[in-house]
Design an enzyme around this catalytic site. Structure first.
Site, PDB file in Angstrom:
ATOM      1  N   CYS A 135      41.901  40.695  37.601  1.00 14.73           N
ATOM      2  CA  CYS A 135      41.046  41.855  37.352  1.00 14.73           C
ATOM      3  C   CYS A 135      39.794  41.435  36.589  1.00 14.73           C
ATOM      4  CB  CYS A 135      41.817  42.918  36.593  1.00 14.73           C
ATOM      5  SG  CYS A 135      40.889  44.456  36.360  1.00 14.73           S
ATOM      6  N   GLU A 205      44.209  43.585  43.915  1.00 11.18           N
ATOM      7  CA  GLU A 205      42.796  43.871  43.676  1.00 11.18           C
ATOM      8  C   GLU A 205      42.091  44.197  44.994  1.00 11.18           C
ATOM      9  OE1 GLU A 205      40.750  44.214  41.096  1.00 11.18           O
ATOM     10  OE2 GLU A 205      42.410  44.021  39.674  1.00 11.18           O
TER      11      GLU A 205
END
Length: 223
Positions: A135, A205
């Site tokens: 992230c 993600e």
């Protein structure tokens, strides 16, 4: 080759797809519908609340108190900084407290945060850092690659600007260095388990962009 270089190489295809996903490119070019960005912000507010808690759990796993303090600070600063920006977005996008209180995460948002909890609860500090690193790293890359982009509306410029900032870039590099230090004395078998946490998180993600772009919902809610 550093361990994190191996991680990056192992997720090359996912990384390229993430950087070039229509959702991201829509922000960079300024043609992403605000309704789509609004959906993303709601999902990301949910994600960040749990992301902050994962940092706190990771902080409790550290033997070195300096690391505990570092991760605790990141839990607070990362959540505060991003949620502050998201709160500004929420005002612009007319996201009310009622919207947030009644929010139900999409399958990917729920699954991604569940993976983070599993990584922290079933592993050690290195597992936790490996799971939360994608992230940081992906958003830092998006910010850096597109730091000179000037999309309209302003909300998209501000989003890119935050991730291109020196603060966010430095914070990301701290986490990269931390993971390399944590695995330094580990054997290959241990590293493979940690690598798996990183790869799964990186895949989520990419799925997060797709979730946002397609307004993903639970199958039972599709009509």
């Amino acid at each position: 080759m550093k361990f994190t270089d191996e991680l990056r190489a192992s997720t090359k295809e996912s990384w390229e797809q993430s950087l070039n996903h229509p959702f991201v490119q829509g922000i960079v070019k300024g043609d992403l519908p605000l309704e789509t960005f609004r959906y993303y912000i709601l999902q990301d507010i949910y994600y960040l609340k749990h992301y902050g808690k994962i940092h706190a759990i990771a902080a409790s796993q550290a033997d070195d108190f300096k690391l505990t303090a570092l991760l605790a600070d990141k839990a607070r600063f990362t959540a505060e900084a991003e949620l502050t920006v998201h709160n500004e977005h929420a005002e612009i996008l007319n996201i009310t407290k009622k919207d947030i209180d009644n929010f139900k995460p999409a399958p990917t948002a729920y699954a991604y945060t569940s993976h983070l909890y599993r990584a922290t609860m079933a592993g050690n500090l290195a597992h936790s850092v490996a799971a939360i690193l994608p992230c940081y790293w992906l958003y830092a890359d998006i910010g850096k690659v597109n730091e000179h982009a000037t999309p309209e509306p302003e909300i998209y410029r501000n989003w890119l600007k935050m991730y291109a900032s020196d603060w966010f870039q430095d914070s990301t590099n701290e986490m990269i260095d931390l993971l390399n230090a944590l695995v330094e004395d580990m054997n290959d078998k241990e590293k493979e388990k940690i690598k798996e946490q990183f790869i799964i998180a990186k895949e989520y993600e990419l799925h997060f962009w797709e979730m946002s772009y397609t307004f993903e919902s639970w199958l039972s809610e599709n009509k």
